[in-house]
Design a protein around this motif. Structure first.
Motif, mmCIF file in Angstrom:
data_model
loop_
_atom_site.group_PDB
_atom_site.id
_atom_site.type_symbol
_atom_site.label_atom_id
_atom_site.label_comp_id
_atom_site.label_asym_id
_atom_site.label_seq_id
_atom_site.Cartn_x
_atom_site.Cartn_y
_atom_site.Cartn_z
ATOM 1 N N PHE A 38 0.898 -1.391 -0.129
ATOM 2 C CA PHE A 38 -0.076 0.123 0.023
ATOM 3 C C PHE A 38 0.854 1.204 -0.109
ATOM 4 O O PHE A 38 0.284 2.304 -0.518
ATOM 5 C CB PHE A 38 -1.073 0.023 1.289
ATOM 6 C CG PHE A 38 -1.846 -0.900 1.231
ATOM 7 C CD1 PHE A 38 -2.067 -1.989 0.271
ATOM 8 C CD2 PHE A 38 -2.543 -1.289 2.556
ATOM 9 C CE1 PHE A 38 -3.087 -3.044 0.559
ATOM 10 C CE2 PHE A 38 -3.624 -2.198 2.681
ATOM 11 C CZ PHE A 38 -3.740 -3.086 1.554
ATOM 12 N N GLU A 75 -13.550 -9.462 0.420
ATOM 13 C CA GLU A 75 -13.491 -8.471 1.490
ATOM 14 C C GLU A 75 -14.610 -7.917 1.935
ATOM 15 O O GLU A 75 -14.850 -6.533 1.274
ATOM 16 C CB GLU A 75 -12.270 -7.517 1.106
ATOM 17 C CG GLU A 75 -12.293 -6.740 -0.161
ATOM 18 C CD GLU A 75 -11.095 -5.697 -0.187
ATOM 19 O OE1 GLU A 75 -11.216 -4.897 0.943
ATOM 20 O OE2 GLU A 75 -10.470 -5.759 -1.205
ATOM 21 N N GLU A 78 -10.913 -9.649 5.309
ATOM 22 C CA GLU A 78 -10.508 -9.886 3.955
ATOM 23 C C GLU A 78 -9.486 -11.095 3.961
ATOM 24 O O GLU A 78 -8.539 -11.118 4.734
ATOM 25 C CB GLU A 78 -9.788 -8.611 3.359
ATOM 26 C CG GLU A 78 -9.331 -8.898 1.657
ATOM 27 C CD GLU A 78 -8.490 -7.533 1.477
ATOM 28 O OE1 GLU A 78 -8.065 -6.768 2.033
ATOM 29 O OE2 GLU A 78 -8.580 -7.583 0.070
ATOM 30 N N ASP A 101 -3.084 -9.582 0.030
ATOM 31 C CA ASP A 101 -3.929 -8.797 0.560
ATOM 32 C C ASP A 101 -4.952 -9.512 1.616
ATOM 33 O O ASP A 101 -5.638 -10.509 1.325
ATOM 34 C CB ASP A 101 -4.795 -7.898 -0.393
ATOM 35 C CG ASP A 101 -5.719 -6.618 -0.085
ATOM 36 O OD1 ASP A 101 -5.469 -6.359 0.801
ATOM 37 O OD2 ASP A 101 -6.120 -6.045 -1.124
ATOM 38 N N SER A 102 -5.097 -8.605 2.745
ATOM 39 C CA SER A 102 -5.854 -9.197 4.035
ATOM 40 C C SER A 102 -6.194 -8.313 5.138
ATOM 41 O O SER A 102 -5.426 -7.156 5.189
ATOM 42 C CB SER A 102 -5.102 -10.295 4.446
ATOM 43 O OG SER A 102 -5.702 -10.688 5.746
ATOM 44 N N ASP A 162 -5.959 -3.165 7.546
ATOM 45 C CA ASP A 162 -5.763 -3.694 6.127
ATOM 46 C C ASP A 162 -4.369 -3.674 5.804
ATOM 47 O O ASP A 162 -3.839 -2.519 5.895
ATOM 48 C CB ASP A 162 -6.625 -2.805 5.239
ATOM 49 C CG ASP A 162 -6.938 -3.792 3.773
ATOM 50 O OD1 ASP A 162 -6.173 -4.520 3.548
ATOM 51 O OD2 ASP A 162 -7.640 -3.059 3.054
#
Ligand code: MG
Ligand code: MG
Length: 257
Positions: A57, A201, A232, A105-106, A94
């Motif tokens: 990110f 998500e 997510e 991604d989680s 996130d």
């Protein structure tokens, strides 16, 4: 265009997802009253960089941090800041990891201290809806089956589903086709084929589904300022199975609710 992954590519995403899951586990140890959300961001970034990976990110379209930290009425995309967690807050963390050319991604939403029961119930239902969505993420189903399962479950409990923000394909890019809405019709949308990797998500609100964007250009909050939850996972579809590549196990070892 959808990029279907080879099993070697899925293996690389899984290795990225493993670093991500453990970074979440490190953050989980520090979720408590009085902690600055910028400190959580520092923990995650250090852990990720210590594992020869990069926070997905940070710098993405100018996003300033490694974590999206979304407290209470913030749905997603909040900035880590000098804000100190208070008793009764909920906080969505996130995170994305880029490793060996692939993203994972989680996200996970935590209660801080004593959270009112209706809000705790929202967190539990949103987490359950993620797994109900994953159950539908199987070879031969369609994208709409995932969102339908999520929407049906949470709306039956009186909650609402955010429509403007959705899950997504991912791999060499953090966001790829297809979009994975958390609402929809059974049997609609793209077919789930071998090699599809998607982030599922659900973003679920206690009150209205309507959202607004803050003037910072990122932070999304509920229009009525009631709580919102977000969980997510990154999953890979194979003909004979679906693999959840991320895991919340390191979070749940370190944080019980
Ligand atoms: Mg995410
Ligand atoms: Mg995502």
């Amino acid at each position: 265009m959808i990029h279907y992954k080879t099993s070697e590519e899925v293996q690389k995403i899984k290795e990225s997802a493993d670093i991500l899951a453990k970074a979440h586990g490190e953050v989980a140890k520090h979720i408590k009253v009085g902690v600055k959300t910028s400190y959580l961001d520092k923990i995650a970034e250090e852990f990720i960089r210590d594992h020869q990976a990069v926070p997905s990110f940070k710098g993405y379209n100018g996003f300033p941090a490694s974590l999206c930290i979304s407290v209470n009425e913030v749905v997603v995309h909040g900035f880590p800041s000098e804000y100190e967690l208070k008793d009764g807050d909920i906080i969505s963390v996130d995170c994305g990891v880029f490793h060996q050319g692939f993203h994972s991604d989680s996200a996970y939403t935590y209660p801080v201290g004593e959270v009112p029961l209706p809000v705790l119930d929202l967190l539990k239902a949103t987490k359950d809806s993620l797994y109900l969505g994953i159950e539908q993420a199987v070879f031969g189903n369609r994208i709409g089956d995932i969102g339908n399962a999520i929407q049906k479950f949470v709306e039956a409990k009186g909650y609402t589903v955010v429509r403007e923000l959705v899950g997504h394909g991912l791999g060499r890019s953090l966001h790829e086709s297809p979009e994975v809405p958390n609402y929809g019709k059974k049997g609609s949308g793209p077919l789930l084929k071998e090699g599809l990797v998607i982030a599922i998500e659900p973003m679920v609100n206690l009150g209205t589904r309507n959202i607004v964007q803050e003037r910072d250009g990122w932070t999304i909050r509920t229009a009525d300022r009631k709580a919102s939850a977000h969980y997510e996972h990154t999953v890979a579809i194979f003909e004979d199975r679906t693999e959840v590549l991320t895991t919340h196990k390191y979070i749940e070892e370190n944080f019980k609710f």
